[in-house]
Design an enzyme around this catalytic site. Structure first.
Site, mmCIF file in Angstrom:
data_model
loop_
_atom_site.group_PDB
_atom_site.id
_atom_site.type_symbol
_atom_site.label_atom_id
_atom_site.label_comp_id
_atom_site.label_asym_id
_atom_site.label_seq_id
_atom_site.Cartn_x
_atom_site.Cartn_y
_atom_site.Cartn_z
ATOM 1 N N GLU A 52 0.954 -1.255 0.000
ATOM 2 C CA GLU A 52 0.080 -0.083 0.117
ATOM 3 C C GLU A 52 0.753 1.224 0.076
ATOM 4 O OE1 GLU A 52 -2.792 -0.383 3.100
ATOM 5 O OE2 GLU A 52 -4.180 -1.525 2.027
ATOM 6 N N GLU A 96 -6.776 -7.735 -0.731
ATOM 7 C CA GLU A 96 -7.129 -7.888 0.614
ATOM 8 C C GLU A 96 -8.472 -7.276 0.835
ATOM 9 O OE1 GLU A 96 -5.122 -5.148 3.553
ATOM 10 O OE2 GLU A 96 -2.829 -5.645 2.473
ATOM 11 N N LYS A 112 -5.208 -6.380 16.490
ATOM 12 C CA LYS A 112 -5.677 -7.788 16.804
ATOM 13 C C LYS A 112 -7.202 -8.059 16.903
ATOM 14 C CE LYS A 112 -5.236 -6.564 22.024
ATOM 15 N NZ LYS A 112 -4.654 -4.750 21.674
ATOM 16 N N HIS A 170 -8.821 -6.821 14.421
ATOM 17 C CA HIS A 170 -9.245 -7.026 12.964
ATOM 18 C C HIS A 170 -9.704 -8.519 12.591
ATOM 19 C CE1 HIS A 170 -9.030 -6.635 8.417
ATOM 20 N NE2 HIS A 170 -8.648 -5.576 8.795
HETATM 21 C C1 GLA Z 1 -4.107 -2.539 4.850
HETATM 22 C C2 GLA Z 1 -2.925 -3.260 5.225
HETATM 23 C C3 GLA Z 1 -2.878 -4.363 5.992
HETATM 24 C C4 GLA Z 1 -3.918 -4.250 7.041
HETATM 25 C C5 GLA Z 1 -5.139 -3.665 6.486
HETATM 26 C C6 GLA Z 1 -6.168 -3.805 7.774
HETATM 27 O O1 GLA Z 1 -5.052 -3.067 3.879
HETATM 28 O O2 GLA Z 1 -2.256 -3.559 3.963
HETATM 29 O O3 GLA Z 1 -1.556 -4.725 6.356
HETATM 30 O O4 GLA Z 1 -3.298 -3.064 7.883
HETATM 31 O O5 GLA Z 1 -5.179 -2.539 6.155
HETATM 32 O O6 GLA Z 1 -7.402 -3.381 7.352
#
Ligand code: GLA
Length: 658
Positions: free
Chosen positions: A142, A298, A347, A349
């Site tokens: 990201e 993701e 944690k 998530h």
């Molecule tokens: C982003 C990041 C991940 C994680 C998610 C949580 O997409 O790439 O590492 O932190 O957010 O939603």
């Protein structure tokens, strides 16, 4: 069809790994993204690399038949790195350093960061380039996330070099930025700084260039890593994960540098309209590399941790949202993350494998989805279904959101207004840049192209002359690529095409505010009736037909919506920002004139229908059950489909045209 997640085995004792692999197989996982935040584990100190654990975990995955999307681990430098090289830390607008202890704290333009990242990637790539488990490379993570803009000294030095390359001479820079204003003239590039904390407004040309520079610095980082991976002999495709339409990084420019586009998507499960964000992401990802499948890299199996309130997904919502991506050309559905963390800020998530274990709904839904995706046959890539394009332009985004304008505009939400209205009308759209090949579209919507290059204007003109229907909306064609007015007033590039002249932008106070200056703008006539917000421009028809006018307010009686024929096509202009209903009214008119059809007729607003070549996907995001007339063969199982009834989050994937 890939199925899987970020896998962070370094957070767990090694004894857990075999269980992970067994559970992955149970869930139908085919690929995991490995090592994204493993820098500290791989390289515990500058001259020490530890690959034993990574060898073992990749081996375990490979033996279990699970492929690896191997990350380069460069998104979160370990504390030893920033202690030894504090100059690699990013800084805020006041030049105050960010510190380690979170992630993404590095300055992308820092030579020290790049040297360390380069050394790490070289080690990883040389070790695993030919490993049979590795099917994809995941560069960084990201890019630009958390740290929109870096104002560090490293950025300062790199910005000066970047400006020298762009302008050649300081005179050219002064000219582009108009630095005679407020005594800003530079005598050399060494006098230029990032737009750090200042008493009042920065030079808009500088702000725009700083955005370009920021995106370019991150792109340099991406290219550096990609080139190291290739130089090590890796033949696998290379990607980095995008985040929908993300302002700091010009994905339209980056797309050509990635072998595979991948996206991270987190709509709020509590938002009944949240599924449109998934639709928007998917249509953008498909449009970034036409004809090429992309990956949903993701998503969350249920709740995230980073909103003020983090709702879990409702039963069925996970599969419905995953199918939105498949329908739009994704050939992989992955999650953040495989096993929910026990420690650290994420944690709470959700993960594919929840902390609460396997006796809960999330796990059952994860397993069911894996099975279903595993049963899908190879799907055709999209072959260019959309007949409508909505233009999305990063440089315009940066420029239009510069300060000191007639009114503040939130570009993405305005583009989303048009996108969402088209989506509610069930019309499939692509999201493309203004210089894209537009020849296969019947209608193009160009929201608020404030910064319009000559090349883009010529492209739009050619589109109309060849028979296209173009809609341009307020506050377009105002400045050049340096955010300067062109000589000759406003609308210099599209005036003839649109058959109008814009005399004033007619800013309105923000909706809901009161007091002096409060003006109402309503648009009516020709079957249109809707309020206009933010801007009610003073438009004069110079050859254009007036379809609707402002009634009331300071522009009463003046044109609000116009149409002008040019060549074989028509160019429309809307001198205001409509509400949602008005946006729908304008699009219905445009689509009618351009003979654009919905994917399926008569669907309710919370049901969507998407085409991916011969695959037709219908998804019900609403709570009411609906019956949809669709004929074909069910992709899963091959049964003949003669209409489907879909409950909430129900979907059908139908192959048509046998
Ligand atoms: C982003 C990041 C991940 C994680 C998610 C949580 O997409 O790439 O590492 O932190 O957010 O939603």
């Amino acid at each position: 069809m890939h199925y899987g997640a970020d896998y962070n085995p370094e957070q767990w004792p090694e004894e857990i790994w075999p269980e992970d692999v067994a559970r992955m197989r149970e869930a139908g996982v085919t690929m995991v993204s490995l090592g994204i935040f493993s820098w500290a584990r791989i390289q515990p100190s500058e001259h020490e690399f530890d690959f034993g654990w990574l060898d073992r975990v990749i081996g375990l995955l490979h033996d279990g038949g699970i492929a690896v999307d191997l990350a380069t681990a460069t998104a979160s430098p370990p504390p030893w790195a920033t202690v030894a090289y504090p100059e690699m830390l990013a800084a805020d607008e006041r030049g105050t350093s960010y510190w380690h202890g979170s992630r993404q704290h590095y300055a992308p333009s820092s030579p020290a960061y790049r040297k360390l990242a380069g050394a790490l990637v070289t080690q990883i790539a040389e070790r695993y380039a030919r490993h049979p488990a590795v099917v994809l490379w995941h560069v960084n993570n990201e890019y630009g996330c958390h740290l929109d803009i870096d104002y560090s000294d490293a950025a300062r030095d790199a910005f000066r070099r970047w400006l020298l390359a762009r302008y050649g001479t300081v005179d050219a820079l002064n000219e582009a930025w108009g630095t005679m204003f407020w005594s800003q003239r530079y005598g050399s590039f060494a006098e230029v700084f990032p737009p750090r904390h200042a008493p009042y407004s920065h030079n808009p040309g500088q702000l725009l260039d700083y955005r370009r520079f920021t995106s370019d610095m991150l792109l340099e980082c991406y290219r550096m890593e990609r080139d190291i991976i290739r130089a090590a002999g890796a033949a696998q495709p290379i990607t980095t994960n995008f985040m929908g339409a993300f302002k700091p990084v010009n994905y339209a420019q980056w797309a050509a540098e990635l072998d595979v586009i991948s996206d991270d998507l987190y709509p709020d499960p509590d938002d009944p309209e949240g599924f449109r964000e998934g639709a928007f992401h998917g249509d953008l990802m498909r449009s970034l590399k036409p004809g090429t499948p992309w990956l949903l890299m993701e998503q969350a199996s249920s709740a995230v941790n980073w909103r003020p309130s983090n709702a879990p997904k409702a039963p069925g919502q996970l599969a419905a949202q995953s199918m939105q991506a498949v329908a739009r050309g994704a050939d992989g559905i992955l999650f953040f993350q495989w096993r929910q963390s026990r420690a650290g800020s994420e944690k709470f998530h959700s993960g594919m494998l929840p902390h609460a274990g396997t006796q809960i709904r999330t796990w059952r839904e994860v397993v069911a989805l894996g099975r279903e995706l595993g049963d899908l046959p190879g799907l055709p890539p999209d072959d260019g279904t959309a007949r409508v394009a909505i233009l999305l332009d990063w440089e315009n985004w940066w420029a239009i959101e510069n300060p000191d304008h007639p009114t503040s505009l939130d570009y993405l939400s305005l583009v989303r207004g048009w996108y969402d209205a088209a989506h509610r009308l069930h019309v499939q759209v692509d999201l493309v840049r203004p210089t894209a090949d537009l020849s296969r579209y019947r209608a193009v919507v160009a929201p608020h192209l404030y910064l319009l290059t000559r090349e883009a204007a010529a492209n739009l003109t050619a589109f109309v002359e060849a028979g296209g229907h173009l809609l341009v909306t307020a506050f377009s064609d105002v400045v050049d690529e340096s955010d300067r007015f062109r000589a000759g007033g406003f609308g210099t590039q599209l005036r003839d095409l649109l058959g109008i002249a814009v005399e004033d932008f007619g800013a309105l106070v923000a909706p809901g505010s009161s007091g002096p200056g409060q003006q109402q703008a309503r648009v009516s006539g020709g079957g249109f009736a809707f309020p206009g917000i933010l801007l009610a421009e003073e438009v004069h028809a110079v050859g254009a037909e007036v379809l609707a006018a402002f009634d009331g307010g300071r522009q009463a009686g003046r044109p609000a919506l116009t149409a002008h024929s040019s060549g074989a096509g028509t160019a429309y202009y809307l001198g205001t920002v409509p509400d949602d209903d008005g946006t729908g009214q304008v699009l219905r008119h445009l689509f009618g004139a351009a003979q654009v059809e919905p994917v399926l007729p008569g669907l309710p607003p919370l049901v969507e229908a998407i085409r991916r070549g011969r695959l037709l996907t219908v998804i019900n995001h609403g709570s009411e059950s609906v019956h949809v007339e669709v004929q074909g063969r069910d992709v899963l199982g091959g049964a003949v489909v003669q209409g489907v009834t879909l409950q909430q989050f129900g979907y059908a994937l139908v192959l048509t045209g046998d």
